[in-house]
Motif scaffolding. Structure first.
Motif, PDB file in Angstrom:
ATOM      1  N   ASP A1091       0.765  -1.232  -0.176  1.00 25.04           N
ATOM      2  CA  ASP A1091       0.072   0.512   0.269  1.00 25.04           C
ATOM      3  C   ASP A1091       1.517   1.125  -0.301  1.00 25.04           C
ATOM      4  O   ASP A1091       1.537   1.256   0.718  1.00 25.04           O
ATOM      5  CB  ASP A1091      -0.463  -0.108   1.123  1.00 25.04           C
ATOM      6  N   GLU A1092       0.786   1.740  -0.934  1.00 26.56           N
ATOM      7  CA  GLU A1092       1.802   3.013  -1.161  1.00 26.56           C
ATOM      8  C   GLU A1092       1.777   4.198  -0.253  1.00 26.56           C
ATOM      9  O   GLU A1092       2.192   4.767  -0.291  1.00 26.56           O
ATOM     10  CB  GLU A1092       2.184   3.957  -2.418  1.00 26.56           C
ATOM     11  N   SER A1093       0.302   4.440   0.466  1.00 26.77           N
ATOM     12  CA  SER A1093      -0.030   4.763   1.593  1.00 26.77           C
ATOM     13  C   SER A1093       0.460   5.081   2.746  1.00 26.77           C
ATOM     14  O   SER A1093       0.556   5.836   3.223  1.00 26.77           O
ATOM     15  CB  SER A1093      -1.627   5.092   1.601  1.00 26.77           C
ATOM     16  N   THR A1099       8.381   1.949   1.218  1.00 26.58           N
ATOM     17  CA  THR A1099       9.601   2.315   1.046  1.00 26.58           C
ATOM     18  C   THR A1099      10.044   0.710   1.227  1.00 26.58           C
ATOM     19  O   THR A1099      11.178   0.754   0.347  1.00 26.58           O
ATOM     20  CB  THR A1099      10.327   2.257   2.704  1.00 26.58           C
ATOM     21  N   LEU A1100       9.300  -0.051   1.120  1.00 30.77           N
ATOM     22  CA  LEU A1100      10.164  -1.794   0.626  1.00 30.77           C
ATOM     23  C   LEU A1100       9.104  -1.769  -0.661  1.00 30.77           C
ATOM     24  O   LEU A1100      10.470  -1.945  -1.416  1.00 30.77           O
ATOM     25  CB  LEU A1100       8.687  -2.040   0.975  1.00 30.77           C
TER      26      LEU A1100
END
Length: 1877
Positions: A1091-1093, A1099-1100
């Motif tokens: 989940d980009e949020s 970071t991953l």
């Protein structure tokens, strides 16, 4: 230094110095740094603390923590600082997992203690391996300077280096002396939880193991420094040996073998330290070429040295001996006198120390004879020789590691060889001979720890022979290291005269031990005792043995015939004779076992000399009540004679002849003796040896006819021996388990051939009898369960406490093997039993096992039995079978146990962790006990299996259970998921914290994160990654795994550069590929799920993208880090290559070659045909279940072997059959490797494709951020796409040319499609390729397409066609670049000669909605794009026949094509759309003859016959599914094509006729379209409805304009009704449009369709006005709603309605003209901020286009200007046609004859010429009545409305609108004229 760094340091040092391969790749600097660390780690106090801390000042600990550290330090006897460091280590581990369960203090301490002992054991084990690398290596020479010399230098520095004044030996001695040997009574820390064990282990066991390792290190150090060790260290070792011997004596009552082991190891180390020089080393000759040479090299002295260096070494050692003699302290310790006043040596410590004294006396120089001889005599009289024999034959010694047994035997041999070879020893041997046997004292009761119960002479020549025999039993090769033994001088010396029993028995024992060295030695021994050479003693011969046996047979027969009492039989054979005969039998058996190939010849020679068969003599003697020892040796000798199938047949026949041996011919002598004699004595030697004989016969040759003729033997074993074996009494408890294991071995040998036999359904074979008993849960099965019910805990206690445990362990292992075979074949026997009984429920073994929960738990508990890995392997295999059969039943059976979590889950986790550790470190776990050395002939065959197989099998078990079993499954249970609270079929499972719950998930995570494990254990690392991927992908475990891994999953990123750049070894090549495959899949899954949020997930994502698509970052070296194997892997060429590039290249380079056929000779080929090898290889039952198509080689071999035996029994030649079977097995092995490699390559390619697709399609916007993390400067994100695309296209053609490359090419083609699609989505990127680069990409893409079309592979061609289509679309999107377009056109023309035929072929293959539909559609789309880019290809396309074929097939398209199943309907509609699109492109191309050829081919007629679009969809009003969308798209394409053909050929009569036919044929669908009901009851979105109305109205307007008489009335009425909807400014359509804009389409698209419909209506009305009699009235009395509701009525539009439309068009003309001028006058169009300077009208125009004025670009301005020009043109067209309609209507009604102004009209453009139709006066030129228009009042009202509009039009100027307005002004003037009338 951190603890993890310590472990890496320890592991690297041990692995590097113990393996040639690792030694080459390990940094010498790092090994040098490890040396002082090894020393410091052994130091107490501050040094130890330094070794376990990271050198940083920690914060002040809390009071509870400090108290805990003090308590732990007190229990572990270490410093508080060190205890605190282990507590912090455990605490960090607990914090690493988001713990949901608290850890109590007891568990916390157990973990800390486990870490403490694990580090200590790892340290000692490392030191041991470092030293053993020099001692046990067979003198190999490494490459590149990594030879034995380096190891020797390393160890020399390690042994001589001093830290704080003490060296390694001193610290090891202190470790042994000061370490507690057991946990204090009442200790609060009795158990520790070890990382390798996983469960709680007694600390006493760990402490004893630490001491054992330290003692072994001392021995190895003494061996390396033989004769060269400093005197102070020698003294300390002597003191330690005395202390350990005393401890062993004090604990003799406890029968503890561990303390005896410590004592003899250090004592033998002391012997090594003295530097005894034997006779072999003093001789100036080379050792004969036997195995003894290798043993000589093991000793460490003179290894690989020249003869000169050896002599120099001996000289130096002898000088050191002088220093030993001069050392007063050592002399006082060694000048020791034994205590033998009463004839017994009472102290064990005296016997062990006497060995050291004897060695010391032998090394003293000749000048010290006065002290040496008394010391030597005292040592021997104190029992040195007898103790040595007892030590080497003790149970403790036999339980030691085999490698160490060889070392210890070599140490004892040094002393014995020196005793025989030296002058001082020769004097002692003479004294022993003179002393005789009777006066010699014997060992006393203090030697129970050595396993001796009888009195053994300790000062006789026999004791020397016995000691030699004991040594040679351990290592027969040592006999060649002793010249007096090798040349028989000493043995002949002993045999001179008439030897007494005290010499005969040890002499024969020594001969037996020597003969086991090899076939050459055995032949020498046998020949010497058969025919002694001249000068040799002649009193010990085989003749004596057989003559004595024959004589005793006669004596027994005489006694029995005389009818004497049984007591008379006991005195027939005296015990002395029994002992001698037994020794003889042992010696000849040893010869037979050492050289089985020579046995037939020896037997013939014996037969020639004896004139009687030795076999008959042996079988006769056991008929009589001879001593049991004789019978045991006889049976074992007969077993040794079974060396071939023919010999076995001879033995079976002899057993049948002498039926009284067992159960033949109805006699039961052996059974009677078992029940009456052996049961009373509670000793079962005869029965045990007879069962072992049967096992030997079964091992050599399988029985014919599945053993039916010998079934009575096996029934005796099954029912008489085994079934009651646990209920009998035993004097020796070990014998119970020996009998059980022998019987179970018999069952195993019977069942194993039956597993692959065709006769599984037969119930009269020995195998079937066993299986029937198992299925019916008979006595044999219950006895088997009784053995298995022991459980691992009880077995572990027995194994560690007594020798009985070794035999118990062997019995349990045999029971597990039998159970495993029974589970493999019970299905067939169950079916046969059910058929024999006439039906009923089929019994199975697994049901019987799982019926009792305690039995199942006990069975699975052996998985946690860490003391023997082979037992664990068997238990795991059984668990695999049970889980495969019934996962639910297995799980429910375990969950009924009260304490189910600990014994099963943690046991499996312990086995998994131990297997993983063993695989990584290359060593056994420190809790493993050596397999038992049995009296039946050494270690059992299957007890030597590799330990790391445990981990592989357990991972296979878990993965297969997850795949095949419903949730929750047994695998979830083992991994630590909460299966108790979960309901069957649960959608999600909760996960226990892996730190608080020791499930199998914890070791999996540890290995997956290990930087050493990923290189050292690629097989297991790949399986762990596969398991993690499966858990993360499964919906039931996905949430729990995401929560667990979200903070840790980023370890994928740092692993990628390491894995993808690590070399692939030939041994593990396929597993290295799998490792990469699963790592890539996990990376793809992480890219997909993150989940980009979430900042952590973002970071991953960035890290994974950076590791995958960018070159690795060259990190600076971190002090203290230790990463072995990672050095030197980065090269200059690697710096510009990403992991994705590495994988792509590896995929293409790793395509394996398909194995060839069987390589057979002609005769073997015929044999293969008879065996049916081809059919067997292709049989699906021979395949292993799983992803890879592998052959079950054991099953294949057994099946073919059984068939071969059957054919051989029928007279077939054995050699060709054997060759065929071996060839089939070799082929299967080659096939399995091919299948593994190919499966791994395909999996890696698929994972690479998934990673690329997800990264490009979903995370493309993060590439710039990832580049920043990777320290790479990219100008555009396309800088990542383009090189990867080029690389993929480069390798793709070569992949397709490989034999099996098509399966690999598809993932690459799919990735190409994704990468090219990204170019289409981002055509204006700053990183867009230059024209030359684009041409190169197209050239590569065309090459790939060509290679794919040549292979005719649809799976690969489909995505490549998609990529080519996307690239052509990309080219059209950048059509402003003439260089790009020109190059593309040139390439396409160059490839048209092969591309167009290939596309045409693919476009016509397959059926409409089935196979080939996708490639058909793409082929047609590509041809359409080709024509769009290069109209000159139109003729080429028609030449292929593809358009004609499509038109021919179109009428045959069924109406059900849209209502078929979704997948079929989608493919069919896509194919139809593509075909229609191709025809549309041909019709609208810039080459005019495209439409002509379509018209000539009857395109419109085919469209008229296309009935599929005419049917109304049978879909409920509320269901707007994909069926409606498919119908709408095909209908729209059909209408668009028909309209394009008519527009392209406006003057063609043929086209007109076809158009009329089309409109008439499709009248119904056109009416529905015009009415807004194209899809029947389903309402379409507004913009889609407008599109269909626009197309239908255009066609009707065309027909009306061409031939008004052909317009169907229904269509005319629909057009009239449509005008009432679209002409009013405030009509219903306008209102509906305002609500739909922004929802379905942009404002500009909606307006385009709206004005297009109005254009068509205006054109239609003008055609009506010019050709028909219809007159449009001024006004209409009915309302709009009435007009719209009047179905089919011809409610003509009024002139007032047209005036409203005209007024709207004129107003919009001015508005759009202003907007166009505002856009054209924009200042500085290249400026990015130009939107801020636009006029309000321009801003409004941009917003209509959906463009943000603040972010407008020049491209946006240009597009908006074109759109404005298009709208203005349509508005002019509407204005002209409406004015013309008004004019025509007024002229017809108001003035009958007027000049036709349209005859000279030249206002329409060339494109609008089709709309020009001259007015034909109606009614024969008769004028129309004014009444047809309306009343005068209505005309006046119309005039008032129209005149202002006309005034506005007349004021238009050409300069404002950029076009000629003359014709429009003419229409205005004429209309005014008629209005004035």
């Amino acid at each position: 230094m951190a603890m993890d760094a310590q472990r890496r340091l320890l592991t690297t040092a041990s692995r590097a110095l113990g393996s040639q391969e690792r030694l080459r790749s390990t940094s010498r600097a790092e090994l040098a740094r490890a040396r002082p660390f090894l020393l410091r780690s052994l130091a107490p106090g501050s040094d130890a603390t330094t070794a376990t801390t990271d050198g940083k000042e920690s914060e002040k600990e809390t009071a509870p923590f400090a108290a805990a550290a003090r308590a732990l330090a007190a229990s572990l006897r270490t410093s508080e600082a060190e205890a605190a460091s282990y507590l912090r280590h455990v605490q960090q581990q607990a914090d690493a997992y988001a713990s949901t369960r608290g850890l109590d203090l007891e568990s916390f301490f157990a973990d800390a203690a486990g870490a403490f002992h694990a580090e200590k054991l790892a340290l000692l084990q490392t030191i041991r391996m470092v030293l053993a690398a020099q001692v046990t290596r067979f003198g190999y020479h490494g490459d590149e300077g990594c030879s034995d010399d380096y190891v020797e230098r390393f160890n020399a520095a390690l042994l001589t280096e001093r830290v704080h004044g003490s060296g390694l030996v001193a610290r090891l001695v202190a470790q042994v002396r000061d370490a507690p040997w057991t946990v204090s009574p009442g200790s609060k820390l009795e158990y520790a939880r070890t990382r390798s064990g996983g469960s709680l282990v007694s600390r006493s066991v760990l402490l004893q193991r630490e001491t054992t390792l330290a003692c072994e290190c001392i021995y190895l150090a003494c061996t390396i420094q033989t004769g060269m060790m400093p005197l102070e260290e020698v003294r300390s070792i002597a003191d330690l040996a005395a202390e350990l011997c005393g401890r062993c004596e004090r604990l003799a009552d406890q029968d503890d073998g561990v303390h005896l082991q410590h004592a003899y190891v250090v004592t033998l180390g002391l012997v090594r330290a003295f530097g005894v020089v034997d006779g072999e080393e003093e001789e100036d000759e080379e050792t004969p070429g036997h195995q003894g040479e290798e043993r000589f090299r093991q000793d460490g002295e003179g290894k690989n040295e020249s003869r000169h260096k050896r002599k120099a070494w001996i000289k130096e050692v002898k000088e050191r001996h002088a220093h030993l003699a001069a050392d007063a302290g050592l002399a006082s310790k060694m000048a020791w006198k034994g205590n033998n006043e009463d004839g017994h040596v009472r102290t064990l410590s005296g016997g062990l120390l006497a060995i050291a004294t004897m060695a010391w006396a032998l090394v003293l120089p000749s000048s010290e004879d006065d002290a040496a001889m008394p010391a030597l005599e005292n040592a021997i009289s104190a029992g040195a020789l007898a103790t040595m024999e007892a030590m080497y034959r003790s149970t403790t010694f036999r339980d030691d590691l085999p490698s160490m047994q060889l070392e210890y035997a070599a140490a004892g041999h040094k002393v014995l060889s020196a005793l025989l070879s030296s002058q001082r020893g020769a004097q002692m041997v003479s004294k022993l001979r003179e002393a005789g046997e009777d006066s010699a004292p014997a060992l006393g009761p203090g030697y129970r720890a050595l396993g001796l119960t009888q009195k053994v002479s300790c000062t006789s020549l026999g004791s020397l022979l016995s000691a030699l025999a004991a040594v040679y039993d351990r290592d027969p090769s040592l006999s060649y290291m002793c010249p007096p033994v090798r040349d028989w001088s000493f043995l002949d010396y002993v045999a001179e005269g008439e030897p007494t029993l005290g010499l005969l028995v040890p002499y024969l024992q020594c001969v037996a031990a020597i003969s086991s060295f090899g076939a050459e030695t055995a032949n020498e021994v046998f020949t010497r005792l058969l025919s002694p050479p001249p000068g040799a003693p002649n009193n010990i011969r085989w003749d004596i043995l057989f003559r004595s046996l024959e004589a005793y047979c006669q004596r027994y027969a005489s006694v029995l015939s005389s009818g004497r009492h049984e007591k008379s039989l006991a005195g027939v054979m005296p015990p002395e004779d029994a002992a001698g005969l037994s020794a003889y039998l042992t010696a000849i058996r040893s010869c037979y076992e050492a050289a089985p190939e020579l046995v037939p010849g020896w037997t013939r020679r014996l037969l020639e000399r004896q004139k009687s068969s030795p076999l008959e003599v042996l079988l006769q003697i056991v008929q009589f009540p001879t001593p049991v020892a004789i019978k045991v040796e006889v049976y074992e000798l007969i077993g040794a004679m079974a060396t071939s199938p023919s010999a076995c047949t001879q033995i079976w026949d002899a057993l049948d002849t002498f039926g009284n041996l067992g159960i033949g011919a109805g006699r039961t002598d052996l059974a009677i003796r078992l029940a009456e004699e052996e049961a009373k004595k509670e000793s079962y030697g005869e029965t045990l040896s007879f069962v072992r004989l049967l096992n030997r016969l079964l091992s050599v040759a399988p029985l014919p006819d599945l053993g039916r003729p010998r079934a009575h033997y096996f029934a005796f074993v099954r029912n008489v021996v085994f079934a009651p074996c646990l209920r009998r009494g035993y004097k020796n408890l070990s014998e119970r388990w020996q009998v059980a294991s022998a019987c179970l071995e018999n069952f195993e040998k019977i069942l194993r051939p039956a597993v692959s036999s065709k006769a599984l359904q037969e119930l009269d074979t020995p195998a079937s009898m066993i299986m029937v008993d198992f299925l019916e849960e008979g006595s044999v099965f219950r006895a088997l369960l009784g053995i298995l019910s022991i459980g691992s805990e009880q077995l572990a206690r027995a194994r560690l406490s007594s020798h009985e445990g070794a035999w118990m362990e062997l019995a349990v292992g045999s029971a597990l093997s039998v159970l495993q075979l029974a589970l493999a074949c019970d299905g067939a026997y169950s079916a046969a039993l059910r058929n024999a009984r006439g039906g009923g429920a089929p019994p199975t073994v697994d049901r019987a096992l799982l019926r009792d929960a305690s039995c199942a738990a006990a069975l699975l508990s052996y998985v946690s039995y860490v003391h023997n890995p082979s037992l664990q392997v068997k238990a795991i295999k059984i668990t695999l079978q049970l889980d495969f059969r019934s996962d639910e039943r297995l799980l429910s059976s375990l969950l009924t146990e009260t304490n189910w979590e600990f014994p099963t889950v943690t046991g499996f986790a312990a086995a998994l962790q131990a297997g993983l550790d063993s695989a990584i470190t290359g060593t056994q776990d420190y809790l493993v006990v050596a397999p038992p050395a049995t009296e039946a002939g050494g270690v059992p065959e299957d007890e030597t299996s590799a330990a790391d197989e445990r981990a592989t099998l357990l991972l296979d078990l878990i993965i297969s259970s997850l795949r095949s079993s419903p949730s929750p499954s047994f695998a979830h249970y083992l991994l630590g998921f909460d299966v108790v609270a979960a309901a069957p079929g649960a959608s999600a499972l909760a996960l226990y914290d892996p730190r608080a719950f020791d499930g199998c998930l914890r070791p999996v995570l540890l290995l997956a994160e290990s930087d050493i494990g990923l290189l050292e254990a690629p097989i297991l690392h790949a399986r762990c990654l596969e398991l993690l991927y499966q858990l993360c992908e499964d919906s039931t475990t996905r949430a729990a795994m995401h929560e667990l891994l979200r903070d840790r999953i980023s370890y994928f990123a740092p692993h990628m550069p390491v894995i993808f750049r690590s070399p692939l070894s030939e041994e593990n090549f396929e597993y290295g590929l799998q490792q990469r495959s699963w790592l890539l899949r996990l990376a793809a899954l992480a890219l997909h799920d993150a989940d980009e949020s979430d900042p952590v997930d973002r970071t991953l994502l960035v890290r994974v993208l950076g590791a995958l698509f960018f070159p690795p970052v060259a990190e600076d070296s971190v002090p203290g880090s230790f990463s072995p194997g990672f050095e030197g892997m980065r090269t200059e060429s690697d710096q510009t290559r990403s992991a994705a590039d590495e994988v792509l290249e590896l995929c293409c380079e790793s395509i394996p070659a398909t194995p060839g056929g069987l390589e057979l000779s002609a005769t073997a080929r015929r044999a293969a045909d008879e065996l049916g090898i081809e059919q067997v290889l292709n049989d699906s039952s021979m395949r292993i279940q799983g992803d890879s198509d592998q052959i079950d080689i054991p099953l294949l071999g057994a099946t073919l072997q059984n068939r071969a035996e059957g054919l051989a029994a029928q007279g077939g030649a054995r050699e060709p059959l054997k060759e065929a079977v071996l060839a089939a097995v070799r082929y299967a092995a080659e096939w399995n490797r091919y299948a593994l490699v190919w499966g791994a390559v395909r999996g890696m390619a698929k994972a690479w494709q998934l990673s690329v697709e997800i990264a490009i399609s979903r995370r493309y916007h993060l590439f710039r951020e990832a580049a920043g993390v990777a320290r790479i400067d990219i100008g555009s994100t396309l800088d990542v796409v383009l090189p990867l695309l080029s690389s993929t296209l480069t390798v793709l053609p070569g992949t397709l040319q490989a034999k099996d490359g098509a399966a690999l090419a598809r993932p690459l083609a799919l990735a190409v499609q994704t990468l090219v699609a990204q170019l289409v989505l981002d055509p204006d990127s700053p990183g867009a390729p230059a024209p030359a680069a684009s041409h190169a990409l197209l050239r590569q893409l065309l090459a790939a397409v060509k290679a794919s079309t040549e292979r005719r592979g649809e799976a690969t061609s489909t995505p490549l066609y998609g990529a080519l289509l996307a690239f052509l679309q990309y080219t059209r999107a950048r059509d402003e670049s003439e260089i790009l377009l020109g190059g593309v056109v040139s390439l396409l023309r160059g490839g048209a000669n092969w591309l167009l035929p290939a596309l045409a072929r693919d476009a016509s293959e397959g059926n409409l909605g089935g196979s080939g539909a996708a490639i058909r559609s793409l082929s047609r789309c590509i041809m359409a794009s080709l024509v769009s880019l290069d109209p000159m290809l139109v003729d080429g396309v028609f030449h292929t026949g593809a358009p004609q074929a499509f038109l021919a097939d179109l009428p045959r398209s069924p109406a059900s094509v849209f209502s078929a199943p979704a997948a079929i309907a989608w493919r069919a509609s896509f194919a139809l759309e593509a075909g229609l699109g191709l025809l549309l492109q041909l019709a609208t191309s810039r080459v005019p003859h495209g439409a002509k050829q379509l018209a000539a081919g009857g395109a419109l007629i085919s469209l008229a016959d296309f009935r599929a679009i005419s049917t109304e969809p049978e879909v409920a009003p509320g269901v707007q599914g994909s069926q409606v969308g498919r119908r709408r798209r095909v209908l729209g394409a059909t209408l668009r094509l028909a309209l394009a053909i008519t527009a392209a050929l406006p003057t063609s009569r043929e086209v007109t006729e076809q158009a009329v036919a089309f409109v008439s044929a499709q009248q119904r669908v056109l009416v529905r379209c015009l009415a807004g009901r194209a899809m029947g009851a389903v309402t379409l979105p507004f913009h889609q409805e407008l599109e269909l109305i626009m197309l239908a109205s255009a066609l009707v307007a065309y027909v009306q304009g061409k031939d008004s008489s052909q317009t169907p009335p229904a269509l005319k009425a629909s057009m009239y009704s449509l005008a009432w909807q679209f002409f009013p400014r405030d009509g219903p359509v306008t209102k509906r449009m305002s609500g739909a804009v922004g929802q379905d389409a942009s404002m500009s698209d909606t307006l385009d369709r709206l004005w297009g419909i109005r254009c068509n209506l205006a054109r239609f009305l003008r055609g009506v006005a010019s050709a028909d009699r219809d007159v449009f009235p001024c006004i209409r009395s009915v309302s709009h709603s009435e007009i719209l509701d009047s179905e089919g009525s011809e409610s003509r539009p009024t002139l007032r309605l047209m005036v409203d439309l005209l007024r709207t068009a004129v107003d919009d003309l001015f508005n759009h003209a202003e907007q166009r001028d505002a856009l054209a006058g924009a200042v500085n169009p290249a400026d990015e901020n130009m939107g801020l300077e636009l006029a309000p009208e321009g801003v409004e125009a941009l917003r209509m286009e959906g463009v943000d004025p603040q972010r407008v670009t020049p491209r946006d301005i240009s597009a908006a200007l074109k759109h404005q020009d298009r709208i203005i043109s349509r508005l002019f067209f509407i204005s002209e046609n409406v004015l013309a309609t008004l004019y025509l209507t007024l002229r017809r009604c108001l003035q009958p004859a007027t000049k036709d102004i349209f005859a000279t009209r030249d206002a329409f453009s060339a494109a609008d010429d089709m709309y020009t139709t001259p007015i034909r006066p109606s009614n024969g030129g008769e004028p129309s009545s004014q009444a047809m228009l309306g009343t005068q009042l209505e005309l006046e009202q119309l005039s008032k409305l129209l005149l202002p509009v006309l005034e506005t039009v007349s004021q238009m100027r050409t300069k404002d609108f950029g076009r000629d307005l003359q014709y429009l002004h003419l229409l205005v003037r004429r209309t005014k004229e008629y209005l004035s009338l």
